[in-house]
Every structure is written in C-alpha cells, then in structure tokens.
Design an enzyme around this catalytic site. Structure first.
Site, PDB file in Angstrom:
ATOM      1  N   ASP A  38      25.889 -64.081 -25.727  1.00 35.15           N
ATOM      2  CA  ASP A  38      26.970 -63.084 -25.153  1.00 35.15           C
ATOM      3  C   ASP A  38      27.417 -63.100 -27.094  1.00 35.15           C
ATOM      4  OD1 ASP A  38      26.135 -62.109 -23.022  1.00 35.15           O
ATOM      5  OD2 ASP A  38      27.977 -62.580 -21.712  1.00 35.15           O
ATOM      6  N   ASP A  70      28.857 -16.708 -47.937  1.00 34.78           N
ATOM      7  CA  ASP A  70      27.739 -17.905 -47.946  1.00 34.78           C
ATOM      8  C   ASP A  70      27.957 -18.028 -46.538  1.00 34.78           C
ATOM      9  OD1 ASP A  70      30.503 -19.097 -49.256  1.00 34.78           O
ATOM     10  OD2 ASP A  70      29.427 -21.054 -48.439  1.00 34.78           O
ATOM     11  N   GLY A 112      21.870 -20.948 -47.376  1.00 29.73           N
ATOM     12  CA  GLY A 112      21.348 -19.802 -46.876  1.00 29.73           C
ATOM     13  C   GLY A 112      20.068 -19.098 -47.596  1.00 29.73           C
ATOM     14  N   LEU A 113      19.803 -18.681 -48.644  1.00 27.66           N
ATOM     15  CA  LEU A 113      19.545 -18.151 -49.744  1.00 27.66           C
ATOM     16  C   LEU A 113      18.221 -19.001 -49.557  1.00 27.66           C
ATOM     17  CD1 LEU A 113      21.832 -16.634 -52.189  1.00 27.66           C
ATOM     18  CD2 LEU A 113      20.163 -15.678 -51.288  1.00 27.66           C
TER      19      LEU A 113
END
Lengths: 428, 533
Positions: free
Chosen positions: B36, B287, B422-423
C-alpha cells in the site's frame, strides 16, 4: 524498528564473516503484484487477473504509470462488501468474472489468478478455483494461480511466485541430452544476444523461462541445467530442482564480469574448452569494457546508497564497485538469498554495508547523514530526496530496462551516470 | 466482484491521504501491508511533491498476522508522533488493514498522545477515493472545530462595522485537478470584492487552522465532491451559509461573484464591470466560426463535467453529444444537466463502457480525464483534460487555473488547441489528393509527433481488447445489409478522415432506413443531403 547486526555465515573475499544489518519497520516497497507490469508484456498470450481490492487495481495502474494503456493484459476482480459478508459465494463470482473475461478475450491462452492481501486474509482458495476453472476451459485456456500479496511478496518476488506456479506445467524433457535453461524475465533483445553467444560457444539446446508465448513452454528434467538471470527466483529455482534440474552457481549477468561469470558457468557445465570460451567472448568483453571506460571517469569514487527494492541491489553494487570504482555507502536489499547470491557476495567488497529489510525512516536518517553522491530508491522517495539536494536513480527503471549482457553493460552504467550529469548540467 | 481494467478513483484511504498530504502539521498512521506504500508515488511522482506524504504505514506481513499486529500499530503510531511531532493525527486502516479488525482508533487512544487523534473509518469495499476524502475532511473539521462551536440556538453575531467580510475556501486537496491555481484565482477574485479568506482548507491548512473555521462569515465550496459534507456541517453548527455556484466558465464566474457578494453584503457591480476575460471575444471572433456545433463528449467528476458542458455549449458554441461522470454520489447533477443538452447521461466507473460510448458517438472533441485522454488517443479524436484523475502533464509549471476569468481563458486555449483550424479543415477537404494531406493528417500546428492512429470506425481498431468490446457496443450502428459499391467506397475516402467515420455511419443508416442494398456514390450524397445540419 528493530535492528540487529549479526555476523552471518556469509563468505566474503576474506574468510571473515560478513556483517549484515537486519532491519524491520516500515518497508517502502511495492508488493508482488507489481511484477504483472512487465510479466504481462513478456508472456504475450497470458492474462493476469488479480483477485483483490480497489487498492490492488489502483496500485498496478499507478505503478504502470497509467501510460501503457494499449490493451492491458491484466485486470482486477475487485471484491466488494457483499463478497466479504458472505452474501455472495466468492467462487461463483470468480467463475462469472473469468467467464466474462475469457469471452471478451478469446486470444488468452494462459490465465493467472493472482492472489492479493485481502484474498489471502479472507483465505480465498485460488488454487482450487484455478483447478475448477481449468477443467471448465481446458484445453483452450490453462488457468494457474499464484500470490502477489504484499503480505508474502515484495516487488520482484511476484515474478518468482508466477514462474514457480508455471514450473509444474513444464513438460518432462525426454532426451538424455543436456540442455540449458535461462530463468528470469529479460528483454527480448537481450535473450537474442545470449542465444547468439551460446550458439557461438556450442552450448545448446538453450531455452528461456518465462517464454514469450505460453504455448512454447520449455521442457525440464534431470538433464536440465539452469542459470538464474535474476536474483529473486528462490521458489522458482526450488521448483525446478524438484523437477530434477540443476542450478549452475553463477553471478548475475550484469556488467562485463557478471556476464562473463554467467556464461562461464554454462561453458564449464557443458564442457567447453577455456580457449574456446575466451575466443568467443573476448571480442564482446573488450567492446563492453571500452564502452564502460567513459562512464568510469564519471562514476569512479562516487558514493552510492541503495534503498531496498528489486533484490538486484547486490549484483548492481558488485558491478558498480568493481567495474566502475564506485564506493558503496550502504546496500539495502529486501531479502538476501545467501545461496543464490553466493557468487556475488564473493566478489562484493568485504566491508560493504549490507542491510536486509527496512525501517524507512531510520534508513533515510542514515542516508541524509552520509550525503551520498547518488541514491538508488523507489518512486515514493526519489523526488523528496532530490528536493533535499540528493541525486537519485529510480530503481524501478532497472527492472524495466535491458541491462543484462555485454552489450548493455554501458547502458547500465549510463543509468547511474545520467542523474549525476544532469545535476551537474543544471545551473538554475 | 467487479471486473475492472482501469479505475477512475483509488480506494477511500487514498482520499484520506489527499487530505493529509494537502494539509500541514497533520500525520496519518495507516494500518496497511507494504504494497500500500505505492500510494506515496501518486504524490511524489504524479504531482511532483517535494516531500513524502505525511503517512506512516504499519506494513504488516504474513508473519505478523499470527502475532500482534495491534502492537505493531501502536508502536508505529508512537514512533510517528515522536518523529514528526504533528499537531494532530488521523488513524485508520486500508482495505486489508480493516479485515484484521485491530481497531486503530482504540489503539491510538490507548497511547494517550497529547494531540487530537481522529479516527477515520472508511468502508474500503463499498466506497472510493472522493468519498474517502470528503469523509476524512468532514471528520477532521468536526473534531477540530467543534470545541469552538457556538451554543445551540445562538445566532451568528453581526459583523462589526468597518470589518471586511471573511470566508473559508473549502475543498482543495493534494492531487486535485488545478486546485493549486484555482485557490490563487479565487482568492484574488474575492480580494477584489473586498472579501478576505479566513482559512483555505484542506490544502495548506494546519489542524489549528481548522479549529478557527468558525471565524468566517460564510464558506466558499470550490469542490463539492470533497467539501460538501463539511460545509453542510459548518452550516448546521456555525450557521455559516455556503456557496452553490462553481466558478468555472465566464457565466458561472459572474454568477459566483453575485452569489458571494450577496453572502458578504458587498456590491458586485465594480468587479463584474472590470471582468477581464478574453473568452467571450475569442469565441465571437470570426475565426472561431468553425467551432460551431463541434460534437463534444464530456466525462469527469460531476462538478467539472457539468461546468464543462455549460461552457462547451454556451460559451464556445459546441454541441454536447455525451455527458457523464464516474461519481455515482453526484449522478443527480449529471442527470439534470444531461436534460439541458438532450443527451443520455452516462453514470459509470467502467472505463470500457465509456470507451464504447465515445466510439459510438463519434465526437470531434473529447473532454475528460486521463482515461478519456487514452480513449481519445486510441480512437484518433482530439482531447483535452477537464477533471481528475489526471497525470503528471496536468500539473503544469505555468499558472493554469480552471476557475475564475483566467480559468476561462485557460479553458478556451486548452480546448481549442487540439482542434484543426477552420481554414486548414477546408483545405483538407478541398484538396484531398495533395500528397501531404495523407490520411491521419493532424492539425499542422501540432506537428507529426501527434499523429494519431486513424480510427475510421470502431470495428477497424486493431487493438483486440477494444475491438471485442466496441464491436458488441456498436452492433446496432454497424450491422447493415447494405454493401458499399467500389466507387462509393472510393468517394468516401475523399472525405477527410476525421469526419469519414460519421459519413460512413450516416450513409449506412440512411441506406438501411431506405432499403438500399448497394451504396452508390448517389446514396452517399443522398445521405449527405439527408443529414445536412
């Protein structure tokens, strides 16, 4: 919390009895379940089912770093309140879990039921369960059991218990021809190097235990001679001896000297002429010695302190003191198997302070007082010691890294040099 | 028995360790076997703590079981007291320790140590880590604060005029997800409102600090999973009200400001007006348009999962497609939240079930724990971590809170970073045959090191474990009578890999529902039109 320093009957280089400190108290070490972390990778068609508590599951996942997530071949059957209260029959529950598991993983050929602290305390008989389940799932799946409980095993002893449980499964070697068995998990690449070396020496057939596939278990019999590649295999060796196999006394294959002693024990047993032995091993010995040179400049004279962990401590200390000229401040080991380590102890400096067992607080006191240059310790102690300005090396890495054999001698030395180099480099 | 591959939570005594390790001047004596002690590495390695957790384990072994384990416990407790000289001690047993029934509490009392000793009884076979942390904190607060409790029936005295209002910050522990930085952020926010922090606990508090919790006017509950129970007790005994809003996200932080201002009797307007957060503008900027309705799967502790769902939906414009928690104790919160997003709540601590769900839902982003990070990696889906359990990389060197306005900034960056911009997404779709746009291309700003395995559909994952599970879980969606014509299959491969799985699934569903036996290029575009959002 009790300490006794006794003159034990351990032969040192000089015949004076070697003093070993025996210590008991809080032990800061893993339990035998931890072995599953490398065993489940070594035996590729085996699965390890721990029968235990949430703590067991959490331990393995934490020791494994939670990083090797790809298709783990281990799991935990977590016992719950109703299992303990006797509301459910633990055996019926276990059968259900194993059935569930084998349905999900039809690729499993060998299943280990691994006992834990709680399963030991409630006296759950896993050997009977393994027998019962074996009958049900035979011949597709072989089901064995061993204990990885921290009540009985420390860290690497889990591998010992696992392999010992496999020995009765080994077929009897039917030939009268001598064969060599290498016992103890090593990296595949290291095994391949040893195979080439034994080949060149003309020693064979050579088998490895554990094998990479459970369907390719080695055979064993009175003509089997075996070499221990790891220093923690007491029960496994005993089981193999019960099967008639003979252990070849040898140092462990760490460093040039250890590897040479290891190979020589086999060569002698197989009647290989010393000239052949030298001719075959010399190029590798020379290459390894050359590779070690750079690390000797870095490590010579540096003082090292071992906390007990993997039982590799004695062979490592021998390598570091004899081949790299490091000074041994204290060599802690969880257990000292005097018989298996006899060849190592002959080589270890007579004044090396060996401690068997642990009281971690007292040992930390000694360590702080001694201010060694580097400390080998477990993951719980490493960062706290680093924060105190003491350089450390995680001992667990020594179990997970290919370190045996000639080609790895320098890699092994580098594991100790790197923390020192790092500390010297860091300015901020 | 329960078959478990990976666990979200450790056993309850690890929760107790998180309290003890977060505090100062407290020591935990734990009746437990040697294995433990692994729990120390959670703190020294994962959290990179520079001190050992203040825990003494008795590390009893098989040979002790026949002897006197009770005596072992007593000597361990006595030695720990003498060595560490703590202000207070907690004692208890781990799962194995509890089976040998040595009564650590009674044994510790028999030692008559000159400090408070609190017994922590944790049902190791029923409960888990967070429960253990909450129970330990509650027991400690109760034991240490009780002596200064007002007589029953007495009202809280009015704060003297001119004295700044004070509150306690409750809940942060060792090993918590960004607790370290949340404390700084919220303390700063409260300071701007003119509110002082009396005690932050358990993180950084001493037992003596817990004894003066009653001095505060009210409590701020940062993590209900850990501090909920203690806060309720303080409310009952000390009549301290406590906050219900968790300040994660811009809206929630504003609501939190209003809530604490009301409790403290101060004006929130100036702080609300000066709120410095970039998230809303970054989200509004053009954007970010490509973030619209990104399908996101969320899993974690209830507090963080609920907060993440709200931010995802309302502040980033994502679409929540899955929401779940491993904390059964807080299942209700998740069920309520799931209704808002019209999703099925997933309440489970079975990692395999979560994996199957992620595979089935085909999210474009996974927000989860360390476990979901691995699920997402395996399925080739971007992921950000929002909740414990976490790994070493989630204890960053930099200041990175989740709470307050800076927390919202951190969240914007952390969640958007793994996504393809995104682009770039458009270019990939338009010029599929560009030799550099091979399948599995990852966002270019993440480099090749992040290339993930392509998991077009779950059944194609080559990991046997995952496969066995996933196949059964996704039978309904992948079983189909329709077969793909070669040209349709080829056309399908012109679709970027990260949406191809969805396209395939939708097309097959469309074919099934319309009795189409062979999927042609036309079927593909019929389905596209059908499912156009």
């Amino acid at each position: 919390m009790t300490v006794s320093a006794t003159g034990c009957a351990v032969a040192a280089e000089q015949s004076a009895p070697r003093v070993v400190r025996n210590e008991s108290g809080q032990r800061e070490v893993f339990c035998g379940l931890t072995g599953i972390v490398w065993l489940h990778r070594k035996i590729q068609d085996a699965f390890f089912l721990v029968v235990g508590s949430r703590t067991c599951a959490h331990l393995i996942q934490s020791a494994a770093g939670v990083m090797i997530f790809a298709e783990p071949r281990f799991a935990t059957a977590i016992m719950e309140e109703k299992d303990l209260a006797g509301l459910t029959d633990a055996n019926i529950e276990l059968d259900r879990i194993v059935t569930q598991l084998l349905t999900r993983r039809p690729d499993i050929k060998l299943l280990f039921l691994v006992g834990s602290c709680p399963s030991e305390v409630i006296k759950l008989d896993l050997s009977r369960a393994a027998l019962r389940l074996s009958q049900r799932f035979s011949p597709g799946v072989r089901i064995l059991n061993y204990s990885g409980s921290g009540l009985e095993t420390t860290f690497t002893q889990g591998e010992d218990a696992c392999l010992a449980s496999l020995v009765p499964e080994l077929s009897l070697a039917r030939t009268s021809e001598d064969s060599l068995l290498i016992v103890g998990s090593m990296a595949d690449v290291v095994e391949d190097q040893f195979i080439r070396m034994f080949d060149a020496l003309g020693i064979g057939p050579v088998q490895f235990f554990p094998p990479r596939k459970s369907t390719a278990l080695p055979t064993v019999g009175p003509n089997t001679k075996f070499l221990l590649a790891q220093p923690f295999l007491l029960e496994t060796a005993r089981e193999l001896e019960n099967r008639g196999a003979k252990r070849l006394a040898a140092p462990f294959p760490l460093g040039v000297e250890g590897t040479t002693g290891f190979l020589r024990a086999a060569a002698d047993a197989f009647g290989i002429a010393p000239a052949v032995f030298d001719k075959v091993t010399e190029p590798n010995r020379a290459r390894a010695a050359r590779a070690l040179e750079v690390y000797r400049t870095e490590l010579a004279g540096k003082r090292i302190f071992f906390f007990p962990d993997s039982q590799l401590e004695i062979p490592l200390a021998r390598f570091l003191s004899r081949e790299l000229s490091m000074q041994l401040v204290e060599v802690g080991t969880p257990y000292l198997h005097r018989e298996h380590l006899a060849e190592e102890l002959k080589l270890l400096p007579a004044d090396a302070a060996i401690t068997e067992g642990q009281d971690v607080d007292l040992q930390l006191d000694r360590c702080r007082l001694a201010r060694p240059d580097i400390v080998v310790c477990g993951l719980g102690l490493a960062n706290p010691l680093e924060a105190e300005g003491i350089t450390t090396k995680w001992s667990i890495e020594l179990v997970f890294t290919p370190i045996q054999g000639y080609e790895q001698a320098a890699d092994l030395a580098e594991l100790f040099a790197r923390p020192l180099v790092r500390r010297a480099k860091l300015v901020a | 028995m329960q078959l478990t591959v990976w666990t979200y939570e450790g056993p309850p005594h690890v929760g107790a360790m998180r309290i003890a390790t977060g505090m100062e001047g407290l020591h935990y004596v734990l009746h437990a076997p040697q294995g433990d002690t692994y729990a120390d590495l959670l703190f020294t390695m994962i959290e990179r703590r520079d001190k050992r957790p203040p825990v003494t384990y008795t590390t009893f072994a098989a040979r002790d079981l026949g002897g006197d384990t009770a005596e072992l416990f007593k000597s361990a407790a006595k030695n720990a007291y003498e060595r560490f000289k703590p202000q207070a001690m907690i004692v208890g047993a781990s799962c194995t320790g509890s089976l040998i029934q040595d009564d650590p509490g009674g044994l510790a009392r028999a030692l008559k140590l000159p400090i408070p000793v609190v017994t922590i009884d944790l049902p190791a076979y029923q409960r888990k880590e967070n429960w253990g942390a909450a129970e330990t904190f509650y027991q400690l607060v109760r034991a240490l604060a009780s002596p200064s409790a007002p007589a029953p029936g007495t009202a809280r005295p009015e704060r003297a005029p001119g004295v700044r209002p004070r509150c306690n910050l409750l809940g942060p522990t060792a090993l918590g997800f960004r607790h370290r930085d949340d404390i700084i952020e919220i303390t700063g926010l409260l300071g701007k409102l003119g509110i002082d922090v009396n005690v932050t606990a358990p993180m950084g508090a001493t037992p003596a600090d817990l004894a003066r919790l009653g001095d505060a006017d009210f409590n701020v509950v940062l993590y209900p999973e850990i501090a909920g129970q203690a806060a309720s007790w303080l409310h009952r005994i000390f009549h301290q009200p406590f906050t219900k809003t968790i300040p994660i996200g811009v809206s929630a932080t504003k609501e939190f400001i209003v809530e604490v201002a009301a409790l403290a009797g101060v004006d929130p307007a100036p702080v609300l007006k000066a709120a410095a957060t970039r998230l809303p503008w970054y989200s509004h900027s053009v954007d970010s348009t490509y973030l619209t309705n990104k399908r996101v799967f969320i899993f974690g502790d209830a507090t963080h999962a609920v907060a993440a769902a709200r931010i995802a939906s309302e502040e980033l414009g994502f679409k929540v497609v899955g929401l779940g928690t491993y904390s059964r104790e807080f299942a209700r919160d998740i069920r309520e939240a799931a209704k808002l997003y019209d999703v099925e709540p997933l309440i489970t601590d079975d990692y395999l079930e979560v994996e199957a769900k992620v595979a089935e839902l085909h999210p474009e982003l996974v927000l989860g724990t360390q476990m979901e990070r691995h699920i997402a990696k395996r399925l080739g889906v971007p992921c950000a971590v929002i909740s414990a359990p976490v790994h070493v990389q989630d204890f960053p060197a930099r200041y990175a809170p989740q709470m307050g306005f800076e927390g919202a900034n951190v969240i914007f960056d952390t969640w958007v970073h793994p996504l393809m911009m995104g682009l770039e997404e458009h270019l990939l779709a338009m010029f599929k045959d560009d030799f550099e746009f091979k399948d599995g291309a990852m966002p270019s700003h993440l480099g090749t090191g992040h290339a993930a395995p392509v998991a077009e559909r779950p059944a194609e994952i080559d990991a046997p474990a995952a496969e066995a599970v996933l196949v059964s879980a996704t039978t309904e969606t992948t079983t189909t009578a329709a077969v793909w014509a070669a040209d349709a299959e080829k056309e399908l491969h012109k679709i970027p890999f990260f949406v191809r799985g969805k396209a395939r699934r939708n097309t097959e569903r469309f074919a099934n529902e319309n009795g189409v036996a062979t999927i042609t290029v036309e079927t593909l575009y019929d389905a596209k039109a059908h499912f156009a959002r």
